[in-house]
Design an enzyme around this catalytic site. Structure first.
Site, mmCIF file in Angstrom:
data_model
loop_
_atom_site.group_PDB
_atom_site.id
_atom_site.type_symbol
_atom_site.label_atom_id
_atom_site.label_comp_id
_atom_site.label_asym_id
_atom_site.label_seq_id
_atom_site.Cartn_x
_atom_site.Cartn_y
_atom_site.Cartn_z
ATOM 1 N N GLY A 242 0.607 -4.867 1.111
ATOM 2 C CA GLY A 242 -0.643 -4.937 0.354
ATOM 3 C C GLY A 242 -0.483 -5.666 -0.975
ATOM 4 O O GLY A 242 -1.452 -6.231 -1.488
ATOM 5 N N GLU B 33 -0.785 -9.191 -0.090
ATOM 6 C CA GLU B 33 -2.181 -9.442 0.283
ATOM 7 C C GLU B 33 -3.068 -9.537 -0.965
ATOM 8 O O GLU B 33 -4.011 -10.327 -1.002
ATOM 9 C CB GLU B 33 -2.666 -8.340 1.230
ATOM 10 C CG GLU B 33 -1.986 -8.446 2.602
ATOM 11 C CD GLU B 33 -2.198 -7.223 3.471
ATOM 12 O OE1 GLU B 33 -1.834 -6.107 3.027
ATOM 13 O OE2 GLU B 33 -2.723 -7.355 4.586
ATOM 14 N N ALA C 116 0.867 -1.170 0.000
ATOM 15 C CA ALA C 116 0.000 0.000 0.000
ATOM 16 C C ALA C 116 0.910 1.229 0.000
ATOM 17 O O ALA C 116 2.080 1.144 0.386
ATOM 18 C CB ALA C 116 -0.889 -0.021 1.230
ATOM 19 N N GLU D 218 4.708 -4.853 7.451
ATOM 20 C CA GLU D 218 3.918 -3.815 8.132
ATOM 21 C C GLU D 218 4.410 -3.506 9.539
ATOM 22 O O GLU D 218 4.439 -2.336 9.947
ATOM 23 C CB GLU D 218 2.434 -4.220 8.182
ATOM 24 C CG GLU D 218 1.708 -4.084 6.851
ATOM 25 C CD GLU D 218 1.807 -5.318 5.968
ATOM 26 O OE1 GLU D 218 2.686 -6.174 6.214
ATOM 27 O OE2 GLU D 218 1.016 -5.420 5.019
HETATM 28 N N1 CO8 Z 1 4.505 3.190 -0.990
HETATM 29 C C1 CO8 Z 1 4.874 4.353 -1.566
HETATM 30 N N2 CO8 Z 1 5.975 4.494 -2.334
HETATM 31 C C2 CO8 Z 1 6.742 3.410 -2.502
HETATM 32 C C3 CO8 Z 1 6.441 2.175 -1.916
HETATM 33 C C4 CO8 Z 1 5.267 2.083 -1.121
HETATM 34 N N3 CO8 Z 1 4.860 0.951 -0.558
HETATM 35 N N4 CO8 Z 1 7.411 1.307 -2.241
HETATM 36 C C5 CO8 Z 1 8.277 1.962 -3.020
HETATM 37 N N5 CO8 Z 1 7.885 3.245 -3.177
HETATM 38 C C6 CO8 Z 1 8.554 4.290 -3.936
HETATM 39 C C7 CO8 Z 1 9.763 4.839 -3.190
HETATM 40 O O1 CO8 Z 1 9.380 5.799 -2.232
HETATM 41 C C8 CO8 Z 1 10.572 5.413 -4.332
HETATM 42 O O2 CO8 Z 1 10.028 6.656 -4.677
HETATM 43 P P1 CO8 Z 1 11.023 7.906 -5.027
HETATM 44 O O3 CO8 Z 1 11.812 7.424 -6.223
HETATM 45 O O4 CO8 Z 1 10.081 9.009 -5.331
HETATM 46 O O5 CO8 Z 1 11.872 8.098 -3.807
HETATM 47 C C9 CO8 Z 1 10.308 4.463 -5.476
HETATM 48 O O6 CO8 Z 1 9.086 3.753 -5.141
HETATM 49 C C10 CO8 Z 1 11.383 3.443 -5.691
HETATM 50 O O7 CO8 Z 1 11.608 2.804 -4.458
HETATM 51 P P2 CO8 Z 1 13.046 2.699 -3.765
HETATM 52 O O8 CO8 Z 1 13.903 3.830 -4.197
HETATM 53 O O9 CO8 Z 1 12.834 2.524 -2.300
HETATM 54 O O10 CO8 Z 1 13.587 1.366 -4.437
HETATM 55 P P3 CO8 Z 1 14.667 0.364 -3.808
HETATM 56 O O11 CO8 Z 1 15.021 -0.578 -4.912
HETATM 57 O O12 CO8 Z 1 15.739 1.082 -3.125
HETATM 58 O O13 CO8 Z 1 13.846 -0.450 -2.685
HETATM 59 C C11 CO8 Z 1 11.949 -1.627 -1.779
HETATM 60 C C12 CO8 Z 1 12.760 -1.266 -3.040
HETATM 61 C C13 CO8 Z 1 12.781 -2.526 -0.864
HETATM 62 C C14 CO8 Z 1 10.703 -2.395 -2.238
HETATM 63 C C15 CO8 Z 1 11.546 -0.333 -1.036
HETATM 64 O O14 CO8 Z 1 10.966 0.557 -1.979
HETATM 65 C C16 CO8 Z 1 10.560 -0.534 0.069
HETATM 66 O O15 CO8 Z 1 10.930 -1.004 1.140
HETATM 67 N N6 CO8 Z 1 9.282 -0.175 -0.168
HETATM 68 C C17 CO8 Z 1 8.253 -0.229 0.855
HETATM 69 C C18 CO8 Z 1 7.817 -1.653 1.080
HETATM 70 C C19 CO8 Z 1 6.807 -1.720 2.168
HETATM 71 O O16 CO8 Z 1 7.069 -1.429 3.320
HETATM 72 N N7 CO8 Z 1 5.564 -2.157 1.785
HETATM 73 C C20 CO8 Z 1 4.494 -2.317 2.723
HETATM 74 C C21 CO8 Z 1 3.696 -1.076 2.844
HETATM 75 S S1 CO8 Z 1 2.506 -1.187 4.117
HETATM 76 C C22 CO8 Z 1 1.236 -2.041 3.459
HETATM 77 O O17 CO8 Z 1 1.264 -2.492 2.344
HETATM 78 C C23 CO8 Z 1 0.075 -2.204 4.367
HETATM 79 C C24 CO8 Z 1 -1.169 -2.721 3.642
HETATM 80 C C25 CO8 Z 1 -2.406 -2.527 4.477
HETATM 81 C C26 CO8 Z 1 -2.816 -1.094 4.521
HETATM 82 C C27 CO8 Z 1 -3.960 -0.798 5.434
HETATM 83 C C28 CO8 Z 1 -4.240 0.663 5.457
HETATM 84 C C29 CO8 Z 1 -4.732 1.280 6.663
#
Ligand code: CO8
Length: 262
Positions: free
Chosen positions: A111, A114, A66, A134
């Site tokens: 997400g 999921e 998400a 999460e």
């Molecule tokens: N949300 C928003 N932006 C994201 C997300 C995300 N989940 N994942 C990646 N991005 C963005 C980054 O911010 C980045 O943007 P920018 O270039 O503008 O800085 C771009 O995508 C590229 O990402 P990275 O530079 O971080 O790429 P890397 O290769 O260095 O890393 C990763 C890749 C390891 C996947 C890293 O991006 C990461 O850790 N992402 C987040 C993963 C995460 O924590 N996902 C879980 C989110 S929580 C969730 O899904 C809960 C669901 C239930 C929600 C209920 C709501 C109430």
């Protein structure tokens, strides 16, 4: 879909490919993407299409979760609404009348995992990475992860290990725990997913739909009640032309059977 849409549809014979196309955010699910995903499923004519393949654009991610930027400032009420909306969309995917195959081509986190768990079958590429991170963000999974992960992989211990640590798994480990059915080299994943979808699409469509219905309805019931559901779905097939054609073709040793979805 309009050109700036983050969800793209592509038809391949009787199969539709739905691509979440927001590579600049690793296809993260924000409210807009969730709404577009819902519209994409709503737009499918389940009488014409026989299988859905769901994937992510850009080659690096299926869906990296998400959208953290959208969630960061939410209060509990807003978070609940967001989670409920996501859950409703994922339930639509889970209970969609046609089989949905997830072609997981990279990060499949939070997400994203999921959503994959809401699909019927998961295939992945060798570079896929799975996880429910999460708890490392200070939240629980909110789109069904605490409920579906253990049910899908059939191991509460492994599911809780993933959920409590937030640790990621590589493709081979995901295969080992039954999170995916198969792992392919990156360049052959889509061909494999489309091949699987075509194999499903070749079968009698009403029989396939009734099989999914029986499986999904039965999984929340007692075995006895589930067997009753299966009975109804089985018997209903005998009012179809496709049952007559399928059985006649078998008895006549005919390979040229054609199912008409009737
Ligand atoms: N949300 C928003 N932006 C994201 C997300 C995300 N989940 N994942 C990646 N991005 C963005 C980054 O911010 C980045 O943007 P920018 O270039 O503008 O800085 C771009 O995508 C590229 O990402 P990275 O530079 O971080 O790429 P890397 O290769 O260095 O890393 C990763 C890749 C390891 C996947 C890293 O991006 C990461 O850790 N992402 C987040 C993963 C995460 O924590 N996902 C879980 C989110 S929580 C969730 O899904 C809960 C669901 C239930 C929600 C209920 C709501 C109430």
């Amino acid at each position: 879909m309009c050109p700036e849409s983050s969800v793209k549809l592509q038809f391949k014979d009787a199969v539709i490919v739905i691509t979440v196309d927001r590579p600049e955010a690793l296809n993260a699910l924000n409210s807009q993407v969730l709404a577009e995903l819902e519209s994409a499923f709503d737009s499918i004519d389940a009488d014409k299409i026989r299988c859905v393949v769901l994937t992510g654009a850009g080659g690096k991610a299926f869906i990296a979760g998400a959208d953290v930027a959208e969630m960061a400032g939410m209060d509990p009420g807003q978070a609940e609404i967001f989670a409920q909306f996501g859950k409703a969309v994922f339930q639509k995917v889970e209970n969609f009348p046609l089989p949905v195959v997830a072609a997981i081509n990279g990060y499949c986190l939070g997400g994203g995992n999921e959503l994959a768990l809401s699909c019927d079958i998961r295939l992945c590429s060798e570079n896929a990475i799975f996880g429910q991170p999460e708890v490392s963000l200070g939240i629980t999974p909110g789109f069904g992860g605490t409920q579906r992960l253990g049910r899908v992989i059939g191991s509460a211990s492994k599911a809780k290990e993933m959920l409590f640590t937030g640790r990621t798994l590589k493709a081979d480990e995901a295969l080992q725990i039954g999170l995916v059915s198969a792992v392919y080299p990156r360049e052959s994943l889509m061909e494999a997913a489309l091949g699987l979808a075509a194999e499903i699409a070749y079968n009698a469509p009403i029989a396939v739909r009734n099989t999914k219905k029986a499986y999904n309805k039965g999984k929340d019931l007692s075995l006895t009640a589930g067997l009753e559901v299966e009975n109804g779905c089985f018997a209903a097939c005998f009012s179809t032309e496709d049952q007559k054609e399928g059985m006649r073709a078998f008895l006549e040793s005919r390979k040229d059977k054609v199912f008409k979805n009737r």
